[in-house]
Each structure stands twice: as structure tokens, then as C-alpha cells.
Design a protein around this motif. Structure first.
Motif, PDB file in Angstrom:
ATOM      1  N   TYR A 383      -1.868  -7.317 -14.438  1.00  0.00           N
ATOM      2  CA  TYR A 383      -0.437  -7.601 -14.235  1.00  0.00           C
ATOM      3  C   TYR A 383       0.399  -6.835 -15.251  1.00  0.00           C
ATOM      4  O   TYR A 383       0.137  -6.862 -16.447  1.00  0.00           O
ATOM      5  CB  TYR A 383      -0.209  -9.104 -14.374  1.00  0.00           C
ATOM      6  N   HIS A 389       5.610  -7.787  -8.963  1.00  0.00           N
ATOM      7  CA  HIS A 389       4.199  -7.443  -8.770  1.00  0.00           C
ATOM      8  C   HIS A 389       3.276  -8.645  -8.954  1.00  0.00           C
ATOM      9  O   HIS A 389       2.056  -8.501  -8.882  1.00  0.00           O
ATOM     10  CB  HIS A 389       3.790  -6.349  -9.758  1.00  0.00           C
ATOM     11  N   LEU A 390       3.872  -9.829  -9.179  1.00  0.00           N
ATOM     12  CA  LEU A 390       3.073 -11.004  -9.490  1.00  0.00           C
ATOM     13  C   LEU A 390       2.410 -11.607  -8.248  1.00  0.00           C
ATOM     14  O   LEU A 390       1.303 -12.147  -8.322  1.00  0.00           O
ATOM     15  CB  LEU A 390       3.953 -12.057 -10.166  1.00  0.00           C
ATOM     16  N   TRP A 391       3.091 -11.488  -7.092  1.00  0.00           N
ATOM     17  CA  TRP A 391       2.589 -12.141  -5.874  1.00  0.00           C
ATOM     18  C   TRP A 391       2.892 -11.253  -4.673  1.00  0.00           C
ATOM     19  O   TRP A 391       3.578 -11.641  -3.746  1.00  0.00           O
ATOM     20  CB  TRP A 391       3.248 -13.516  -5.717  1.00  0.00           C
ATOM     21  N   GLU A 392       2.372 -10.034  -4.740  1.00  0.00           N
ATOM     22  CA  GLU A 392       2.638  -9.079  -3.675  1.00  0.00           C
ATOM     23  C   GLU A 392       1.858  -9.426  -2.410  1.00  0.00           C
ATOM     24  O   GLU A 392       0.831 -10.101  -2.464  1.00  0.00           O
ATOM     25  CB  GLU A 392       2.257  -7.661  -4.132  1.00  0.00           C
ATOM     26  N   SER A 398       1.519  -5.979   3.911  1.00  0.00           N
ATOM     27  CA  SER A 398       2.503  -5.138   3.242  1.00  0.00           C
ATOM     28  C   SER A 398       2.749  -3.858   4.027  1.00  0.00           C
ATOM     29  O   SER A 398       3.890  -3.418   4.194  1.00  0.00           O
ATOM     30  CB  SER A 398       2.008  -4.801   1.831  1.00  0.00           C
TER      31      SER A 398
END
Length: 603
Positions: A383, A389-392, A398
Motif C-alpha cells: 500500500y 489505492h486502498l480498496w481498488e 476495473s
């Protein structure tokens, strides 16, 4: 390139040719079925100027690595190079020969020993084997040099067996699958295909074996007298391998650096996957090696590449190798503490001119880019601190949303083509990857992405990057091939402890399917003598030394060898047991299967 070393400098070529005695008359090494596991002539095309489809620096490195045959390092020390990814070294003693690092495959090691005996002494027996470290290219061919039942010293650094077998079993399936991309072992050889890996040419595909060490080096300064040869050891755990050692031959002024100092920037994190290595410790051990051995050494050799002769030259070589890992470590941390992420640091960092201009410090195998990201990972984890970017979203979801947001594939593909035409290959790869993951059946997107990967591969100085790109292009074009090797060979499995065997079973438990199942099995082992209770609860298979709590519904009495048989056959046939055998059937029914050929460049 600003600090590119001079192509007019032929020192490496002179050193790579020095001491050449000859090579095998038959270029093909085959297994017992006749299958070719190594071809000495596969890289003959390298005897030419670098083409447009290859980075000139990588082409030069591959020309050096492709040289093969028996070479004299110094009086009584010989190497066979070019018979596998790694080198095998022969040290002559009073009665026989000590073998250092017997390659990946039994067949290649056997051929190398035959070549040594052809030029030196066909009757000289192998009197000891030394494993410098716990990677398969340094032990896998051991049964090609040690006769069945031979009682000789097998010497290794402390922790060798644990790391050698765990790396090839726990995540072995995934590592092996990715190693096909990394080493390009199934790619076609040629100017537009696989030309090498930087560390060596590629991996052989023969039989992997392992003989358990019977002598362990547990501290630096440990000395052995083997067949009249004095050897002084330096333990270097946590460097290029979790278990590794350098060693010095004081009566021959020769220093073996295992894989801690080679003619390339090595990997802090190998692209096939591994634990992140410690460049700080690595640099410190290189300093220690200089202090312990350099002044008394006339020649330095390693388990890859060619030797370095001369005390001053080998000391400079070791010092620059040390500075390489120390600089990457220290400068990455400096920029981490300024708020930069791994990707940002990889774009900003620049090596000192002295290192940038040294051939042996070029990124043929490791790279500055992915090593910096590995150092970031070692200290900071995956991380980067950005909440976005913590919970993509996962890749497929995506990709679908990216493609929709950008107007669909029909809008993206022309723009990606423009990026490709403009030489913006990195950006084109990112965008086209979304399209392929959204619709793997889009042949236009797959072909354009394959062309992008090919361009990136042809431009890469790093051999493993080139192989990853070109293997990715092959698979996008439908040329997917099965993984040709299995590192979890019978010898490797036999070397597992009982605890490690059960750990490997626990990894296969399908947790969600096992949530509501509880069972207890007691295992009584007679060879080795050991008792283990296995419990399954909450989807977790746990080992216990004590037998407290619920009574086992099945008790099995057997040897470790029989346990491997039970796991292979999923049956208790011929095994002594009491209780309900369906308990084991239930457990087996909850185990998942590994996929040795899982997709990488498509969903």
C-alpha cells in the motif's frame, strides 16, 4: 545512453574465454526418453552483431553467457559453463573431485561431469558436493554426479533444506508458472525471440533431484578439510537466497562468491515471485567478504558467469557490487521518507556514473526499476498510502469500467494504435490491457497488445523483462504452452519434514467449503518417530503435538514415505489404521487442485 560502458572494452570476453579446454561433441543433452533438455547450439545465432530486435547491451551479455565448455579457473579448479542456467565447478582433491552447485537437471550435471572427466581424469570419483545456496539451479542435478548410495559429504549452509523444499512446494506452482515467462524457456530462440536471461541463457528442462545435506555450515569462519582441500566458509543468509554462503580456498587463493556477486545487477525480488531480499544485509556481507578474503585472493569465481582474475580487479568488482545494493537501498529509503512511492522512486533514481558505466552492474537480470519497488515493498508493503489505492476494484471489473468510461473498445483501439505508432509503448500496454481484460475475445485488441509487448521486449536491456513481454505476446496470439517442469519432484517431496508435508496439505484446503466440517485424525509415524494430531475446524487444518480434546475418528500408523503415498493415491490401501477411513476421504474431498498453467496476460 549517458554512462553506457564502452563496447570496445573486450575484458569480459577475454575472461570468459580464458582457460577454455573444450566442449561436448554432441550439442544436445537428452533425458532417458530422448527428449532434449538442453541444446548447446541453440544460441549460435548470437555470433553476429546485435539486430534491431534486441538491446545491444543485452545481446552482448547473451553472447558471453552462451559460451559453453570446460574452463580452467586456476590450478585444480575447473568450471563447466553454458550447460544450464548456472555453472558447475569441479575442485580437484587428493583422491577425487569436489562438485560445487550441480546445475538444475540430472542430465545436464551428468553431461558436465562427463566433459570434465574427458579432459581431466575419467576415473576421478566425486568425493563431496557443496550446495552454495537453496535455489534449484544449484542442487537439482545432484544425482547426475553422485552415484546411488554413495557415502560422501554433502555440504550446505544452515537452513538449506527448509528453504530449498519450501520454496518449491508452498508457492511452487505459481512460481514455476511465472518462471516460464521469466526465463523464456519455451520461447523460440532467435534474434526476435528468446536471447537469454542475463544471469544465464535459460533453465534446462530435465529431471530435478535432491540429496539431503549431511554437513551444515552454521557460522562464518567454519573450515572443512575435504579430500585434502581446505575450505573456509562465510554464511550470508538473507542475501540472494535465504540460505547461502561464500567460501574461500586458502591454499589456492580462490574465492567462490556463490550468487552474491555476479556480472549483473541481481534481483531484490525476482519476477517469478519469492520473499523480498535484504539489499542492506547483502551489501554488508559483501563488505565482510572483502575484509575476510579479497586481499588473499588471486581469482574470484561464482555460480554464474565468468571469473575475475587479479586481487585489485576482484576487489574493485566486489566493492562495486556492494555499492550497487547499498546505493539502491539507501536512496530508496531516502526518497520513501520524502513521501515518494515505489513507482515514483523507480522513475527518479539514477545510479552513480561509476556504477552506471560498469558492465557487471547493468540490469540484465535484476533491474533498478523493479528492485527499487521491491525495497519499497520490503519496508512499506503493497500500500502506497493513497486512499484511492486502498480498496481498488479487481482487474476484470476495473477493466470493464475503464473501457466503458473511455468510450468503449472502438474508441480506445485507434488511440492505442496512435500511442503504438508514437512509440508510447508503456501507455499503450496499460490501456490495451483494460480492453483485453474486459473482452478476452477481442482479437484486434489482443493482436495490438501483442505487438506492443513485442516492441517492449525487443527494447529491453533486462533479459527477464524481454522474456516476460515476448511470452505474453505469444499467449495473446493463442500460443499458450503447458508448464514443462515441476519443481516439486519426488526428491524434493521426500525432503519435506512431516510438518511441511501437512503444511502443503493445509494450503490446499478450500476454506469456504470446509467451514462447517470438523474432523480429527491422529498420525503415528514410525520413521521418523513422531506423533501429529490434525484437526480441521473453521476451514483451517491445524497440526498439534498434544492430543487433547475430542477423540480422533481415525488413527493412522505409518512412515513418512507412506504418508506421501497416501497423499498421492488418496487411499489408505496397505496402511495400518483404526477408526473410520471416511474421515480421510472427507478431508481429501475438501482439497483444491493447483493449476500449473493458469492465465497471466488474460483474465
Amino acid at each position: 545512453m549517458a554512462n553506457q560502458p564502452s563496447f570496445d572494452d573486450r575484458t569480459d570476453f577475454d575472461n570468459a574465454d580464458r582457460g577454455y579446454l573444450g566442449t561436448a561433441s554432441d550439442p544436445r543433452i537428452t533425458d532417458e526418453t530422448g527428449r532434449v533438455v538442453w541444446d548447446l547450439d541453440a544460441y549460435a545465432f548470437l555470433d553476429a552483431d546485435a539486430p534491431e530486435t534486441a538491446d545491444p547491451s543485452l545481446w552482448r551479455q547473451s553472447q558471453l553467457n552462451a559460451k559453453h565448455g570446460l574452463y580452467e579457473v586456476t590450478d585444480g579448479i575447473y568450471q563447466v559453463r553454458g550447460f544450464d542456467l548456472s555453472n558447475i565447478t569441479f575442485v580437484e582433491g587428493d583422491e577425487g573431485v569436489i562438485v560445487i552447485d550441480p546445475l538444475i537437471s540430472v542430465e545436464c550435471a551428468e553431461a558436465a561431469l562427463a566433459l570434465y572427466r574427458e579432459y581431466r581424469d575419467e576415473n576421478r570419483p566425486v568425493t563431496a558436493v557443496i550446495y552454495s545456496h537453496s535455489h534449484v539451479d544449484h542442487f537439482g542435478g545432484v544425482r547426475g554426479v553422485v552415484p546411488e548410495g554413495a557415502d560422501i559429504p554433502i555440504i550446505a549452509p544452515s537452513g538449506f533444506l527448509e528453504h530449498a523444499v519450501s520454496e518449491n512446494v508452498y508457492a511452487g506452482t505459481a512460481m514455476t508458472r511465472r518462471s516460464i515467462f521469466m526465463y523464456g524457456s519455451v520461447l523460440g530462440r532467435g534474434a526476435d525471440g528468446q536471447i537469454g536471461t542475463g544471469l544465464g541463457q535459460t533453465t534446462s528442462t530435465g529431471t530435478i533431484s535432491l540429496i539431503e545435506p549431511n554437513t551444515y555450515v552454521t557460522e562464518t569462519g567454519h573450515e572443512e578439510l575435504i579430500d585434502g582441500v581446505r575450505i573456509r566458509f562465510q554464511l550470508t543468509p538473507g542475501t540472494e537466497a535465504p540460505s547461502e554462503m561464500n567460501f574461500f580456498f586458502p591454499d589456492r587463493n580462490a574465492l567462490c562468491m556463490a550468487e552474491n556477486a555476479t556480472h549483473t545487477l541481481h534481483n531484490v525480488l525476482t519476477l517469478r515471485g519469492a520473499l523480498v531480499r535484504d539489499p542492506h544485509v547483502w551489501a554488508n556481507y559483501l563488505t565482510e567478504a572483502i575484509e575476510l578474503f579479497a586481499a588473499d585472493s588471486d581469482v574470484l569465481f561464482a555460480s554464474h558467469h565468468w571469473p575475475t582474475w587479479g586481487t585489485e580487479k576482484l576487489t574493485t568488482f566486489l566493492s562495486q557490487q556492494r555499492d550497487l545494493y547499498a546505493y539502491l537501498h539507501d536512496q530508496t529509503l531516502r526518497m520513501i521518507n520524502q513521501g515518494y512511492t515505489g513507482i515514483e522512486i523507480a522513475e527518479r533514481i539514477q545510479l552513480p556514473p561509476v556504477l552506471e558505466s560498469a558492465w557487471h552492474a547493468r540490469g540484465y537480470y535484476g533491474s533498478v526499476s523493479h528492485n527499487v519497488k521491491a525495497i519499497y515493498q520490503r519496508y512499506m508493503g503493497w500500500y502506497d498510502g493513497n486512499p484511492a489505492h486502498l480498496w481498488e476494484l479487481p482487474p476484470e471489473e476495473s477493466a470493464a469500467k475503464h473501457v466503458e468510461f473511455m468510450g468503449g473498445a472502438s474508441v480506445i483501439l485507434p488511440k492505442a494504435q496512435e500511442a503504438y505508432d508514437a512509440g508510447e509503448f508503456r501507455w499503450a500496454a496499460q490501456v490495451l490491457n483494460y480492453v483485453v481484460f474486459d473482452d478476452p475475445g477481442d482479437t484486434d485488441a489482443r493482436e495490438l497488445l501483442a505487438r506492443v509487448y513485442t516492441a517492449l521486449g525487443h527494447g529491453a536491456e533486462n533479459g527477464t523483462w524481454r522474456n516476460f513481454y515476448l511470452q505474453g505476446a505469444e499467449e495473446l496470439r493463442g500460443n499458450k504452452v503447458p508448464t514443462p517442469i515441476d519443481t516439486a519432484s519426488p526428491d524434493v517431496m521426500n525432503a519435506l519434514s512431516i510438518g511441511q508435508i501437512f503444511d502443503s496439505v493445509a494450503i490446499l484446503v478450500d476454506g469456504p467449503r470446509a467451514w462447517d466440517t470438523e474432523l480429527v485424525i491422529d498420525w503415528n509415524f514410525t520413521d521418523p518417530v513422531e506423533k501429529v494430531r490434525l484437526t480441521l475446524k473453521n476451514g483451517i487444518l491445524t497440526q498439534h503435538a498434544e492430543r487433547e480434546g475430542a477423540e480422533a475418528s481415525l488413527t493412522v500408523t505409518l512412515t513418512k514415505a507412506q504418508l506421501l503415498q497416501v497423499l498421492a493415491t488418496r487411499s489408505l490401501d496397505g496402511i495400518d489404521y483404526e477408526g473410520d477411513p471416511e474421515t480421510l476421504t472427507t478431508l481429501f474431498g475438501l482439497l483444491d487442485e493447483d493449476d500449473p498453467d493458469f492465465d497471466i496476460v488474460t483474465p
